[in-house]
Each structure stands twice: as structure tokens, then as C-alpha cells.
Design a protein around this motif. Sequence first.
Motif, PDB file in Angstrom:
ATOM      1  N   SER A 140      27.104  24.196 -32.139  1.00  0.00           N
ATOM      2  CA  SER A 140      27.632  25.440 -31.581  1.00  0.00           C
ATOM      3  C   SER A 140      27.439  25.496 -30.072  1.00  0.00           C
ATOM      4  CB  SER A 140      26.948  26.638 -32.251  1.00  0.00           C
ATOM      5  OG  SER A 140      27.183  26.650 -33.648  1.00  0.00           O
ATOM      6  N   ARG A 183      31.219  23.180 -42.679  1.00  0.00           N
ATOM      7  CA  ARG A 183      32.532  23.649 -42.253  1.00  0.00           C
ATOM      8  C   ARG A 183      32.563  25.175 -42.167  1.00  0.00           C
ATOM      9  NH1 ARG A 183      36.350  19.576 -45.926  1.00  0.00           N
ATOM     10  NH2 ARG A 183      36.481  17.894 -44.373  1.00  0.00           N
ATOM     11  N   HIS A 184      31.944  25.823 -43.126  1.00  0.00           N
ATOM     12  CA  HIS A 184      31.907  27.296 -43.126  1.00  0.00           C
ATOM     13  C   HIS A 184      31.101  27.810 -41.933  1.00  0.00           C
ATOM     14  CE1 HIS A 184      30.197  31.249 -44.220  1.00  0.00           C
ATOM     15  NE2 HIS A 184      31.393  31.466 -44.760  1.00  0.00           N
ATOM     16  N   ASP A 185      29.920  27.249 -41.708  1.00  0.00           N
ATOM     17  CA  ASP A 185      29.030  27.772 -40.676  1.00  0.00           C
ATOM     18  C   ASP A 185      29.493  27.437 -39.263  1.00  0.00           C
ATOM     19  OD1 ASP A 185      27.479  28.897 -42.647  1.00  0.00           O
ATOM     20  OD2 ASP A 185      26.044  27.244 -42.716  1.00  0.00           O
ATOM     21  N   HIS A 187      32.730  27.371 -38.652  1.00  0.00           N
ATOM     22  CA  HIS A 187      34.053  28.012 -38.618  1.00  0.00           C
ATOM     23  C   HIS A 187      35.149  26.973 -38.366  1.00  0.00           C
ATOM     24  CE1 HIS A 187      31.719  31.695 -38.492  1.00  0.00           C
ATOM     25  NE2 HIS A 187      31.113  31.270 -37.397  1.00  0.00           N
ATOM     26  N   LEU A 188      34.965  25.808 -39.004  1.00  0.00           N
ATOM     27  CA  LEU A 188      35.933  24.718 -38.886  1.00  0.00           C
ATOM     28  C   LEU A 188      36.268  24.238 -40.301  1.00  0.00           C
ATOM     29  CD1 LEU A 188      34.224  22.721 -35.980  1.00  0.00           C
ATOM     30  CD2 LEU A 188      36.321  24.083 -35.807  1.00  0.00           C
ATOM     31  N   PRO A 189      37.138  24.947 -41.008  1.00  0.00           N
ATOM     32  CA  PRO A 189      37.383  24.642 -42.426  1.00  0.00           C
ATOM     33  C   PRO A 189      37.979  23.274 -42.698  1.00  0.00           C
ATOM     34  CG  PRO A 189      38.957  26.260 -41.590  1.00  0.00           C
ATOM     35  CD  PRO A 189      37.901  26.113 -40.536  1.00  0.00           C
TER      36      PRO A 189
END
Length: 268
Positions: A140, A183-185, A187-189
Motif C-alpha cells: 500500500s 486481492r481484497h485487501d 483492492h485489486l480483484p
Amino acid sequence: MGPMSVLSWLLCVLAAARCGEGAVKDIFILAGQSNMAGRGGVTDGKWDGNVPPESAPSLQVLRLSARLQWEEACEPLHADIDVGKRCGVGPGLAFANEVVRLRGGGGPVLGLVPCAVGGTGIVQWRRGSRLYGELVRRASESVKNGGGTIRAIVWYQGESDTVIEEDADAYKLRMETFVTDLRHDLHLPSLLVIQVALASGEGKFIEKVRNAQLGIKLSNVKCVDAKGLRLKADNLHLTTMSEVHLGIQLAHVYQASIRHQSNHTQGS
């Protein structure tokens, strides 16, 4: 200051200047255990300092330090991350340099985010763990200053899960859960995950873990098979040149993946 020290210093200055210009970065997360952190050239706790040309520093490649600062990427990439062990050459810089070469030397600066820690099992990377939290935090932070986009996570782990059969049996589900959670955490599915199928292991259930890795069918998860790459005398860690060859293979899989995505987008 010798000629190589002067060169290294100049590269640091120029790399920092590029980063300071707000250069857009293609960011890659490097995670897993010791063969990702790099043990190439390490014997009896000492690194020989040998850096092949394929892993040399480049003005096109930066790394995110443990202090969350972009700087020149040079071996050992994980020296301030995998602090409990002696690090040497890993696949990361060879991967980045080959990506640069394949795209013709131009394009955005590449940013590498080292996160690998030797001797870690997959359960130590599950959501809620310290290692998982650090990976998410560093990933992040990598896009906060200077912009950039996370293009992929490059994952080489599993040797520690070959010791106990229950761990080997559970590997596939644990890895799939790790990918889904990450991917969820982040925000990149559709985050691209390029994993390495084991060349070795600490126990006797290597093939079970390899089959789990090769059997993962999640979308946008690719696999590079390290089986057959030369190992050091410990029969666990890759040699320097094996790390280089692996990095180059990973780069080609990445390039093929983005070409496929581009063709799919244009055709839709």
C-alpha cells in the motif's frame, strides 16, 4: 572511494532523482521465503558478493527499503527485510532487468517491493499474521508517494510446507485463500500472481506441494516451474545462476500475461 563505489553512488543519486521526479512506476511485490529472498552465493553465512550482469543495478529499477523509501535496487535486495539470515542473489533483479529489456529499455521505472522472509510456512502468511500485515502495508505504501501501479505479486514459497504431510495437503486451499484475501485487501480483484513451483523442499512431501501449486486454477494466477534448476550443496537453495534463470523465466511469463490481457481487451 574506488571506481565501483563511485559508480554505485552515482546510480543511487540518479535513481533517487528519477523517483523524486514522480516517475510512474510499475510495481512488483516480491514475497515468499528464502529462495525469493535470495541465497545465491551464500556459503556458511557469508555472501561472495558476485553479481551477474543480469542482476546488475539499473536506473530503470528501484526498490522500496525497509524504511519505505525508494532507492537504487541492488543485490542483496532483501538484506534489510529478511534480517535474520544472510541474503545473496535472488530472482528479483534479474526479473526486473529482463522486463525492461523485453519492452525495449523504455517505459516506466520498475519498483520492487521486497517482502520475503526465509523459513516461513504458508500459515505464517495468512490474513492477520505479521508477515501478511507487513506485505499489505508495504504494498500500500509503495503506491502512495510518486504514484505507480502494482502490476503483480511474484511468489516463491512452500519449501517449509513439505515437512508435515498435513501442511502439504492443505497447501492448495491456503494458497488460494491467501491470493483471494490479498486481492481484497489491496483492492485489486484481478491482481496478477506469478508463483513458482518448488525445485526443492525441507521435507519429503515436495511433490504434494508442487502438485498443489501446479493445480491452482484461480484466474490470473500463473506458475513458473523451478524443477530442474541447479541447487546449492544444501539441496534446498538455488545457485546464483539458477536464481538469474528463474528471474528471466518469471519476466517472460509476466510479459506473456500482459500481452494476453491487452489482446483480450482489444478483442472485447
